[in-house]
Design an enzyme around this catalytic site. Structure first.
Site, mmCIF file in Angstrom:
data_model
loop_
_atom_site.group_PDB
_atom_site.id
_atom_site.type_symbol
_atom_site.label_atom_id
_atom_site.label_comp_id
_atom_site.label_asym_id
_atom_site.label_seq_id
_atom_site.Cartn_x
_atom_site.Cartn_y
_atom_site.Cartn_z
ATOM 1 N N ARG A 143 -74.681 -102.215 -36.621
ATOM 2 C CA ARG A 143 -73.664 -103.060 -36.843
ATOM 3 C C ARG A 143 -74.342 -104.161 -37.738
ATOM 4 O O ARG A 143 -75.438 -104.596 -37.822
ATOM 5 C CB ARG A 143 -73.635 -103.974 -35.390
ATOM 6 C CG ARG A 143 -72.927 -105.480 -35.635
ATOM 7 C CD ARG A 143 -72.818 -106.419 -34.501
ATOM 8 N NE ARG A 143 -71.514 -105.609 -33.856
ATOM 9 C CZ ARG A 143 -70.648 -106.505 -33.071
ATOM 10 N NH1 ARG A 143 -71.043 -107.663 -33.037
ATOM 11 N NH2 ARG A 143 -69.650 -105.697 -32.594
ATOM 12 N N GLN B 166 -63.955 -100.518 -31.912
ATOM 13 C CA GLN B 166 -63.000 -101.559 -31.110
ATOM 14 C C GLN B 166 -61.643 -100.633 -31.016
ATOM 15 O O GLN B 166 -60.994 -100.869 -29.906
ATOM 16 C CB GLN B 166 -63.002 -102.821 -31.847
ATOM 17 C CG GLN B 166 -62.201 -103.893 -31.433
ATOM 18 C CD GLN B 166 -62.655 -104.435 -29.986
ATOM 19 O OE1 GLN B 166 -63.695 -104.790 -29.964
ATOM 20 N NE2 GLN B 166 -61.843 -104.351 -29.093
ATOM 21 N N ARG C 18 -64.759 -100.557 -24.112
ATOM 22 C CA ARG C 18 -65.725 -100.187 -25.138
ATOM 23 C C ARG C 18 -66.565 -99.266 -24.670
ATOM 24 O O ARG C 18 -67.335 -98.353 -25.316
ATOM 25 C CB ARG C 18 -66.402 -101.690 -25.534
ATOM 26 C CG ARG C 18 -65.417 -102.785 -26.113
ATOM 27 C CD ARG C 18 -64.611 -102.327 -27.506
ATOM 28 N NE ARG C 18 -65.824 -101.920 -28.523
ATOM 29 C CZ ARG C 18 -66.618 -102.685 -28.950
ATOM 30 N NH1 ARG C 18 -66.605 -103.807 -28.911
ATOM 31 N NH2 ARG C 18 -67.675 -102.056 -29.845
ATOM 32 N N ASP D 283 -57.501 -112.432 -33.107
ATOM 33 C CA ASP D 283 -58.920 -112.605 -33.230
ATOM 34 C C ASP D 283 -59.472 -113.908 -33.843
ATOM 35 O O ASP D 283 -58.649 -114.610 -34.129
ATOM 36 C CB ASP D 283 -59.529 -111.341 -34.248
ATOM 37 C CG ASP D 283 -60.894 -111.363 -34.331
ATOM 38 O OD1 ASP D 283 -61.685 -111.830 -33.567
ATOM 39 O OD2 ASP D 283 -61.451 -110.367 -35.096
ATOM 40 N N HIS E 225 -64.100 -101.690 -37.693
ATOM 41 C CA HIS E 225 -64.664 -101.964 -36.500
ATOM 42 C C HIS E 225 -64.169 -100.713 -35.644
ATOM 43 O O HIS E 225 -63.076 -100.972 -34.564
ATOM 44 C CB HIS E 225 -64.297 -103.056 -35.751
ATOM 45 C CG HIS E 225 -65.111 -103.630 -34.783
ATOM 46 N ND1 HIS E 225 -66.028 -102.790 -34.312
ATOM 47 C CD2 HIS E 225 -64.965 -104.762 -33.727
ATOM 48 C CE1 HIS E 225 -66.814 -103.721 -33.042
ATOM 49 N NE2 HIS E 225 -66.095 -104.551 -32.918
ATOM 50 N N CYS F 134 -60.080 -108.684 -29.282
ATOM 51 C CA CYS F 134 -61.241 -107.998 -29.157
ATOM 52 C C CYS F 134 -62.675 -108.828 -28.498
ATOM 53 O O CYS F 134 -63.449 -108.395 -28.197
ATOM 54 C CB CYS F 134 -61.723 -107.515 -30.510
ATOM 55 S SG CYS F 134 -61.984 -109.035 -31.671
HETATM 56 N N1 CP Z 1 -65.670 -107.122 -29.801
HETATM 57 C C1 CP Z 1 -66.890 -106.880 -30.105
HETATM 58 O O1 CP Z 1 -67.169 -106.311 -30.990
HETATM 59 O O2 CP Z 1 -67.567 -107.653 -29.450
HETATM 60 P P1 CP Z 1 -69.134 -107.901 -29.588
HETATM 61 O O3 CP Z 1 -69.353 -108.728 -30.794
HETATM 62 O O4 CP Z 1 -69.924 -108.943 -28.485
HETATM 63 O O5 CP Z 1 -70.066 -106.703 -29.713
#
Ligand code: CP
Length: 320
Positions: free
Chosen positions: A108, A138, A307, A231, A135, A274
């Protein structure tokens, strides 16, 4: 059709065919049912997984960690100050070292090129846990959530309301085009998605029957929507960027509230996000109002749980 994803990285859903995405969704469902039944097949026993996080995370970090634990793998969290990648050591060198020790790597961070570099040089599957561009884990969880609540995704209409260039919207656009869904972005013109993504989408849509629409008027956009998605208006790492105040101003008419939900003309329209979310507190405008966020149409915590199951499916499918 036999699907074998062993050895593949998961950097973007663009790299996956509709059949392969279907396979991952089915596997995710299976893993969800197995976990509910207390059954853990331990398909990742004796595997070691590196979790590189340049940005903070709740859902992605926990989903990878718990999925590893459930399936018998060891996970190692490598925060941005824990390793030397990009500072004292190049991406190719770090990738080759990690690839000698770990069976798979989650990344990430900011730059899609970094996750691509890790995949190119490590020799093991690399999974994109979010970059500025994409992403994909997600979007896979979101497809599963829509399917669980509304049945087959093909032909369903998902409307993304907000910043139409952000990583989550890019991933959803990709997922919808692959799975034959109708994806509409409601955004100010300054936040329309990159033209190259639109060109890619037109090509894929011809094969899958998907529809892509980009619309300035949020009320027109949500007509007949099966799901509305939003978002945060300012993404991670963007807080101090120039132009943020102007962006927030331009997004105010795009708040998801009761009036916008009613404009779909359907009672069952799902609300998706998300997370993390900013729900409006009655003083400051945020991307969603409290009543919509807490309504029975809101499936945001199903998405969060999914997730885990989808990430587990991606790891198992690409490692075994
Ligand atoms: N939706 C998502 O990626 O959450 P986090 O940033 O908590 O990993």
């Amino acid at each position: 059709m036999a699907i074998n994803l062993k050895g593949r990285s998961f950097l973007t859903l663009k790299d996956y065919s509709p059949f392969e995405i279907r396979y991952l969704l089915d596997l995710s469902r299976d893993y969800k049912q197995l976990k509910r039944a207390g059954v853990f097949p331990q398909r990742l026993k004796n595997k070691s997984i590196a979790l590189i996080f340049e940005k903070p995370s709740t859902r992605t970090r926990c989903a990878f960690t718990v999925a590893c634990y459930d399936e018998g793998a060891h996970s190692e969290y490598l925060g941005k100050n824990d390793i030397q990648m990009g500072k004292k050591e190049s991406i190719p060198d770090t990738a080759r070292v990690l690839g000698r020790m770990f069976d798979g790597i989650q990344f990430r961070g900011f730059d899609q090129k970094v996750v691509e570099g890790l995949a190119k040089w490590s020799g093991v599957p690399v999974w994109n846990g979010l970059t500025d561009e994409d992403h994909p884990t997600q979007a896979l969880a979101d497809l599963l959530t829509i399917e669980e609540n509304l049945g087959a995704v093909k032909g369903k209409k998902l409307v993304y309301v907000g910043d139409g260039r952000n990583n989550v919207s890019n991933a959803l656009l990709t997922a919808c085009m692959k799975m034959g869904m109708h994806y509409t972005i409601a955004a100010p013109e300054s936040l329309f998605p990159d033209r190259s993504l639109g060109d890619w989408a037109s090509k894929v849509a011809r094969e899958t029957g998907a529809i892509l629409e980009i619309e300035k008027d949020p009320f027109k956009a949500v007509k007949n929507a099966d799901a509305i998605y939003t978002d945060v208006w300012v993404s991670m790492g963007e807080e101090d960027k120039p132009g943020i105040r102007e962006r927030v101003e331009s997004l105010r008419p795009y708040q998801v509230n009761g009036k916008l939900m009613a404009a779909t003309g359907k009672n069952h329209t799902l609300f998706l996000h998300c997370l993390p979310a900013h729900h409006t507190d009655g003083v400051h405008d945020m991307e969603v109002t409290e009543d919509v966020f807490e309504s029975s149409n809101s499936k945001v915590f199903d998405e969060a749980e999914n997730r885990l199951h989808t990430i587990k499916a991606v790891m198992v499918a690409t490692l075994t």
